[in-house]
Every structure is written in structure tokens, then in C-alpha cells.
Design an enzyme around this catalytic site. Structure first.
Site, PDB file in Angstrom:
ATOM      1  CB  ILE A 460      -0.906  -0.035   1.239  1.00  0.00           C
ATOM      2  CG1 ILE A 460      -2.069  -1.287   1.095  1.00  0.00           C
ATOM      3  CG2 ILE A 460      -1.664   1.317   1.343  1.00  0.00           C
ATOM      4  CD1 ILE A 460      -2.919  -1.489   2.153  1.00  0.00           C
ATOM      5  CB  VAL A 595     -14.047   0.186   6.165  1.00  0.00           C
ATOM      6  CG1 VAL A 595     -15.164  -0.988   5.707  1.00  0.00           C
ATOM      7  CG2 VAL A 595     -13.729  -0.151   7.475  1.00  0.00           C
ATOM      8  CG  LEU A 599     -15.884   0.298  -2.264  1.00  0.00           C
ATOM      9  CD1 LEU A 599     -16.524  -0.843  -1.658  1.00  0.00           C
ATOM     10  CD2 LEU A 599     -16.155   0.870  -3.582  1.00  0.00           C
ATOM     11  CD  GLU A 653      -2.897  -7.199   5.624  1.00  0.00           C
ATOM     12  OE1 GLU A 653      -1.785  -6.855   5.503  1.00  0.00           O
ATOM     13  OE2 GLU A 653      -3.811  -6.796   5.318  1.00  0.00           O
ATOM     14  CE  LYS A 668     -11.073  -4.525   5.534  1.00  0.00           C
ATOM     15  NZ  LYS A 668     -11.092  -5.333   4.227  1.00  0.00           N
ATOM     16  N   GLY A 783      -6.956  -4.634  -2.811  1.00  0.00           N
ATOM     17  CA  GLY A 783      -5.768  -4.116  -3.762  1.00  0.00           C
ATOM     18  C   GLY A 783      -5.314  -2.887  -3.227  1.00  0.00           C
TER      19      GLY A 783
END
Length: 802
Positions: A460, A595, A599, A653, A668, A783
Site C-alpha cells: 500500500i 474499510v 469505497l 496481507e 472493519k 488491492g
């Protein structure tokens, strides 16, 4: 213990009938049955009483006309706001007071003058208490002279021990009723009225709040709080939602009209939370005075004051100048007569002290009475301009801007406070309006510099670095700011450069060449830096050690963006401590990336809650990784092989067990529940782990060697689902009874949660507004790229708020 708040309303908040009605509405909405209310005299009542008292000596006709006008004003308020017996009782009481005023004659004894000047507070407190009762808010009026004890002086101080006991005795008689108290007044031990001086009502409000052990004092006036400059002079001035107590005290010391130093003394000596709000527009914002000390970065406010007097204090030659100077400073501090600014001219045996015209003569007399060694010259015709903010004297840019704007002005001297809270320029009096506007523009409207520090160089973090490289110039232009990547850190090393890092070099081999061991030195250096106006830390890790620094980030004045779920799903006590830390320092904590990847689920749920909706249940597929796995899994290919494929594609992960054990989905669910306003603890969620106990103790490499142990239990379940025409999905649920679970479910093949694209998340939200047709958000939920996009979105949100 009874929790009380105190609300104080100034004269401008009670200026007419509409104002009284507005104050009653504010108290209906913002106060409780046992709250205290302190009031000033309505409108210009006190000024009218002063005018009447002064006219008694020189012109009896004028004095009579003032009283007639004042009585008409007070009568009008009573007749418009009250009915029947309430109205008659107050009009009768008012007639008695004006009979006493009309019978007064010159000369007025000082104690009698104080008694008369306090009548305005008595009238407004009686009227407001009666109005609240009429509006079905039981209230009683209380004269502050029944409990506040103080002796007359230049700055009368309330005797707290005696006053507290008397106040508690009074309050014990008034349970479940708002108590409306007169401001501005106390009583000495001979029973005489003592006026508490300039801003005496605000001071009496905070001291009563301290004595009553109020949790919060709100001072309602005609402004919403403290601005970056006087908004009547500087149109671009902006409201400051948070101000440090030491900054507020310094602003008050400089005689800013919105605050007075005596008002803040009880706040500094208690746990009172002080808020400043506008009674004319209660929702227009506020300023909270807060004790939490974020690291000072420079000026927050520019202010000016005209009608300043310089007292030139000369000390006879031949005496120890330094000792005399020290003694004078000590005695002025003890008498609460600290100057606005000072200049020491040791070679001339002189010190120049700046004061308001209001107190300058008294200070002159006071200094001369201390020693025959002091000779004091009184020089009027000056003004001051000041920049206020913690660390302003050590902020090179702000100091330069301050001196730059004043270099062509009629400057006497500049005073830099030892506390580093202000720069004060004393000028020969001219138009301070132009100077203030220019100074505000110089200090606050220049391009802001934003420092960004990234923690985490994994999938990330690396994706965000690539995204930031393409977006940096775009953001600079969009927001008119300069965004610099100044630090990148991982668990072992960090690379920090306050001149800015090239993101492409970080993703290349630059990090290995320049990084040093991570001993949290980067955090200390960012805390002390003076180049940047704001600092944003991005947590793209899964590190518990880093989340332990979150409160420190807030206290240092950093903004925070989290892709790390640990803090958002921590036990409630920890979670709220972190939230409060950021709230108290006026800094942002965003975690949309925790989360749903990119989105907008967190924002949507929070907006529903803050807009008045009530969320009653959640359900959905919250893990993009588990979504992909179960979309692929039909039993034809072993589940363990699919896990390895997902890991190779970067969908899991680094250790896939963090996805498979359900803890990620649980976190989440907890975060979403809290965003919706629901209280939930992580341990309250029933979690189904897909990882057998035997695999938990292995290393990541060993896990892959024995991953076939995942297969048997799931194969049996998928075969049974196939026979029933169903599919397996890993589902999160929170029902209206507060029961929460995450685990594998067999769903009909046509179920909304069954038909997703690989990696998709779906969130179904049922609320009061979306009861029959749940609100559904669906899209890619895993992703590195979409998660990096969520981080970038949060960075844009912070930039927009600056």
C-alpha cells in the site's frame, strides 16, 4: 455528583425583546435543568446608569431624562415578554427601584454608586428567570451578592473559600431549576456592593463556574469566538475553533475585547472547559479554550489596540538598575499590572511600559508610590499591533513578515515575550486598520507548506508513493499550497529530509542509501521543525507500535491518515482517547482506507449518523481478499491453492492468515459500527477463523508448506452447499439487537451477497431512513491501488479543510 454547565450572556445578547427570546431558545436547546446562567445588564443599561450618575452632579434635567428613557426600555421588555402576574410583579419591583433612583442626590457615596450601577444586572436576571418559567423551564433568580465576597480594589478578587460555601448553600435550595445569576457584582463584608470592574460579568461567570464545579462555561456574545483578527477590520479573518489556554491568556493580556485575563484565571485553575459562542447565530461556530498543548508553530492571531499610553520609568543614576528593574517587575506582576509591552534602556536607566489608557494613571500612581527612586512620565498617543501564537518568536517566517510590515511605520519598539507567545509593536498612533490588514495577509494568506510523512513501505505504501508522485503538482495547484514528502519510515529504518523527498527515489534505491535506524528520531525532528504550517502522518502499516503513538501525533499537532485498522477497532476506551486527542488539538484523523479500500463507506455511514439517521444493522462482504477466494472456490481447486494465488497477486496481507482468521473483517465491522454511532467492543463480535490452530504458531513460510490443512473442513462445506444450490461466502453481520458476527455462510446462488465480481466488497446498511430498501455500496474492496487511492482521498479532505 451533579454535572452542571454555566451559560453567560452579555448585554448585546439581551439587547431587545428578540434577543431575550433567542436566549430562551438557546437555553432550551443547550442547557439542562440544573444549569447556571449568568447575565449582564440588557443592552446599554449600565452605560445609561453611568451617564445618569455622572449627570447628577452637573445637570439634573439630563439625569431625569436618562432615567425616563431607561425606565421606558425596561418596561417595554417586561410588557412584551411576560404576561399576567409575572408582568405585574416585575413592573412593581421596577417601580420601587426607579423610585430609589429618582430619590438619589449628589454627591453619591462610592458604595451607593456601585449599588445603583448594578441594578441593570438585577433587572435582566429577574426578567430572564421569569421568561424561562413562562416557557416551561423552571428557573429562579439569584443575586450574586448573596454569595460572592470581595473587597473593593483596582481589580477586586473574589474570596473563593467563603464564596463557595455560600454558593453551595444557595444551590442546595434550587434542585432541577435553572438558576439565573447577576454578573458584575459581589459584596464586601460590610454588606456593600463591590463591582468587579472591566469585563466583570465574564470574570464572575468563570469564577462562579469554578465555585460551582461546573464542567463547562459557555460565554455567549455577539461574536462566535476568537478570530485570526478583528472581523470588523479584516474581512478575511477566520474563526479559530480551538485556542490554547496560554494563547488565549496572552490575547487577553493584550486587551483584546473578546477576552479578559481575569476571565481566564478561574479557567486556568480548574478543569472548566471554556467555550465562546454567538447568541445571535448559535450554529455559526465557536472557539474552545483548551489546556492541551500542541507544539507551537507560530502566529494564529493579529490584534491591535489604540489609546495606548507609555509610562517612561526613570531610575535615579547610581543605584543598581538591574535590581530595581527586577523589583519593579515583581511588584507589578503581584499587583496584576503586567504591561502590554516593555523596552529596557539600561544605558539611560529607563524602562518604557505600555498600558491601556484606562489603567495608565492608576499604574503611574502605583509605581511612584513604590519608591522615591522612580520617576514616571505619562505619554499618550500610542497604539500597539501584535501577532499572537505559541512559538511565534521562534518562527523565522512569521518574525520576518512581522518586521517587514512594520519597517516603514512610526515604530517605537518591538517587544518579544519570553513565553514566545507574542510579538508586540508599539507605534506612534495612526491608522492601525491598514497595518492589521497587511499583517494578516502577510502572515496567514501566504502559501501554506504541508509536510507529509509516510509510515510503511509495503504494497500500500509503495502504491501511494507512486500515486503521490503523479498528484503532487496537481494538489499544489488545486489548493494553492505546497505539499512535500519529508519522511518515509518502515519498522527498521527511516529517511527524513525537511527539504523534501523525491517519491521516485524512495521507490527506487534511494531509501536503502539514505535511511537510518528507526529509533523514532523522525518523530522528534518533525515535532521541532518550523518550516511547515501543517504536518500529515500516513500510517500504511498494520503496526500496533505505531498506533501507540497516535495520541502523541495529536498532541504534537499532526494530522493523521490511517489505513491501519488497529486504532479504529481498539477497545472503546482507547478509541475514544485517540478521538478526543485529535478533537482537542483541532487536528484531523481520517481512516477511510480502513474499510472498503477506495469505497466511500466510512464517510457515508458517518454522514448518515450526523444527519440524524439511525443505523440499525449492517451486513455484507467486507473483505476483498475473502471475496475473491470464495468467488473462485467451488471445490474443484483446493482452497489452499487459491490462497497462494491470491498471495502472489498481492490480494492478501504479506501473511495471509491475517485475512483468513477473520480479525480483519471483525475490525472493519467494529469501525463501521462506531462510525454509525453504535457502541461495540471487538470482543463482542463472534469470529470464525479459517486457520486451524496447528497453523497459527508457524512462520509465514511454514504456513504455506502446510496450507493443505485449510482444505478438508471447507471442502465438506462447499460440497454440501453445491448439493443445495448454494455458494459459500464470508459474511459480516451486525443486527438491530447488537449481535455481531463474521464467518462463512451458505447463501442461495441468487442472493445479493453471492453475485459479486472477484475482489468486490458489498455493504448493505439498514437504517430508519433506509428501512425497507437498504442502502447498498458495492465495488472493489481489495488491492494496493484502490487502498492507496483512499489514502489520497483523505489527504485531499485534509487539504480542503486547511
Amino acid at each position: 455528583m451533579l454535572v452542571r454547565q454555566l451559560h453567560k450572556f452579555g448585554g448585546s445578547s439581551l439587547a431587545d425583546v428578540q434577543c431575550y427570546q433567542r436566549v430562551a431558545s438557546i437555553l432550551q436547546q443547550y442547557s439542562g435543568d440544573n444549569d447556571l446562567v449568568v447575565v449582564s445588564a440588557a443592552g446599554s443599561t449600565t452605560n445609561q446608569l453611568i451617564k445618569w450618575a455622572d449627570a447628577l452632579e452637573s445637570d439634573g434635567r439630563v439625569a431625569h431624562e436618562v432615567l425616563q428613557e431607561l425606565r421606558a426600555f425596561q418596561t417595554h421588555l417586561i410588557e412584551e415578554l411576560l404576561r399576567s402576574e409575572q408582568q405585574s410583579a416585575l413592573l412593581e419591583s421596577l417601580a420601587i427601584d426607579f423610585s430609589e433612583l429618582n430619590g438619589a442626590s449628589w454627591p453619591l457615596e462610592e458604595t451607593k454608586r456601585a449599588y445603583f450601577l448594578g441594578m441593570g444586572e438585577v433587572w435582566s436576571s429577574k426578567l430572564l428567570a421569569a421568561l424561562l418559567c413562562r416557557k416551561e423551564m423552571p428557573a429562579v433568580q439569584l443575586d450574586s451578592r448573596h454569595f460572592l465576597r470581595a473587597e473593593k480594589g483596582t481589580q477586586p478578587e473574589v474570596e473563593r473559600v467563603t464564596s463557595k460555601q455560600l454558593l453551595m448553600n444557595e444551590l442546595a435550595q434550587h434542585h432541577d431549576r435553572r438558576v439565573v445569576i447577576t454578573g458584575f457584582m459581589a459584596q464586601d463584608h460590610q454588606g456593600n456592593t463591590v463591582l468587579l470592574g472591566r469585563n466583570g460579568s465574564d470574570y464572575s461567570a468563570t469564577v462562579i463556574g469554578l465555585l460551582a464545579e461546573a464542567s463547562r462555561v459557555t460565554i455567549w456574545s455577539d461574536v462566535a469566538g476568537v478570530y485570526s483578527a478583528d472581523p470588523r477590520i479584516v474581512e478575511e479573518a477566520c474563526l479559530l475553533p480551538l485556542l490554547r489556554l496560554d494563547e488565549a491568556s496572552e490575547l487577553a493580556r493584550l486587551a483584546a475585547p473578546v477576552l479578559h485575563s481575569r476571565t481566564l484565571q478561574p479557567v486556568a485553575q480548574s478543569a472548566i472547559d471554556l467555550n465562546l459562542r454567538c447568541s445571535h447565530a448559535p450554529e455559526s461556530g465557536s472557539t474552545r479554550i483548551e489546556r492541551v498543548l500542541a507544539s507551537g508553530r507560530g502566529a494564529k492571531i493579529v490584534t491591535s489596540l489604540d489609546d495606548v499610553v507609555l509610562l517612561d520609568v526613570s531610575i535615579e543614576h547610581g543605584h543598581d538598575f538591574e535590581r530595581c528593574l527586577e523589583e519593579l517587575s515583581d511588584v507589578l506582576a503581584k499587583a496584576q499590572l503586567v504591561p502590554l509591552a516593555e523596552e529596557v534602556q539600561a544605558d539611560r536607566y529607563k524602562i518604557r511600559l505600555a498600558y491601556t489608557q484606562e489603567v495608565a494613571r492608576d499604574v503611574q500612581d502605583f509605581i511612584q508610590a513604590q519608591s522615591p527612586l522612580y520617576h514616571v512620565d505619562y505619554q499618550a498617543g500610542y497604539s500597539i499591533v501584535a501577532a499572537v501564537g505559541a512559538g511565534v518568536t521562534s518562527n523565522a517566517l512569521h518574525c520576518f513578515g512581522f518586521y517587514q510590515q512594520l519597517k516603514h511605520q512610526p515604530l517605537e519598539f518591538v517587544y518579544e515575550t519570553e513565553s514566545e507567545l507574542s510579538l508586540v509593536a508599539v507605534l506612534r498612533q495612526g491608522s492601525s486598520k491598514l497595518i492589521l490588514n497587511a499583517l494578516h495577509a502577510q502572515l496567514f494568506q501566504a502559501q501554506k507548506r504541508i509536510a507529509v510523512a509516510l509510515c510503511g513501505r509495503g504494497n500500500i505504501g509503495a502504491s501511494w508513493l507512486s500515486l503521490f508522485e503523479t498528484q503532487q503538482d496537481v494538489m499544489n495547484k488545486r489548493y494553492g499550497m505546497q505539499f512535500d514528502l519529508v519522511c518515509v519510515a518502515d519498522s527498521k529504518n527511516y529517511w527524513l529530509d525537511l527539504d523534501g523527498l523525491d517519491a521516485s527515489q524512495v521507490t527506487g534505491d534511494g531509501f536503502e542509501k539514505h535511511a537510518v535506524r528507526n529509533d523514532n528520531g523522525w518523530l522528534a525532528q518533525l515535532k521541532e521543525q518550523q518550516r511547515y504550517d501543517e504536518i500529515v502522518v500516513i500510517d500504511a502499516t498494520a503496526s500496533a507500535a505505531l498506533t501507540a503513538n497516535y495520541i502523541a501525533f495529536a498532541e504534537h499537532g499532526f494530522h493523521l491518515i490511517s489505513a491501519n485498522k488497529l486504532a479504529g477497532s481498539a477497545p472503546s476506551e482507547t478509541y475514544h482517547l485517540i478521538q478526543d486527542a485529535f478533537s482537542k488539538t483541532g487536528r484531523s484523523w481520517h481512516y477511510n482506507a480502513t474499510v472498503g479500500a477506495g469505497l466511500p463507506i466510512n464517510h457515508t455511514v458517518r454522514d448518515l449518523h450526523e444527519s440524524g439517521d439511525t443505523v440499525v444493522s449492517f451486513s455484507g462482504i467486507f473483505s476483498g481478499t475473502l471475496s475473491w477466494l470464495f468467488q473462485q472456490y467451488t471445490g474443484d481447486i483446493p482452497f489452499s491453492e487459491l490462497v497462494e494465488q491470491a498471495w502472489q497477486q498481492g490480494l492478501t496481507e504479506p501473511d495471509p492468515r491475517k485475512d483468513l482468521d477473520g480479525s480483519d473483517v471483525m475490525r472493519k465491522l467494529v469501525i463501521l459500527a462506531r462510525e454509525s454511532g453504535l457502541d461495540i467492543e471487538p470482543q463482542a463480535v463472534k469470529v470464525e477463523s479459517l486457520v486451524p490452530e496447528a497453523l497459527n504458531a508457524l512462520s509465514a513460510d511454514e504456513f504455506f508448506d502446510h496450507a493443505e490443512q485449510l482444505d478438508d473442513a471447507l471442502l465438506e462445506r462447499v460440497e454440501k452447499a453445491n448439493e443445495e444450490g448454494k455458494v459459500l461466502r464470508y459474511v459480516a453481520r451486525l443486527d438491530r439487537d447488537g449481535k455481531a458476527s463474521v464467518g462463512v455462510e451458505a447463501l442461495p446462488s441468487n442472493h445479493a451477497l453471492a453475485n459479486l465480481l472477484p475482489c468486490d466488497n458489498i455493504f448493505a446498511i439498514e437504517s430508519v431512513w433506509y428501512k425497507d430498501n437498504p442502502l447498498v455500496i458495492r465495488g472493489p474492496g481489495a488491492g494496493r491501488d484502490v487502498t492507496a487511492g483512499a489514502i489520497q482521498s483523505d489527504l485531499n479532505r485534509i487539504a480542503a479543510s486547511l
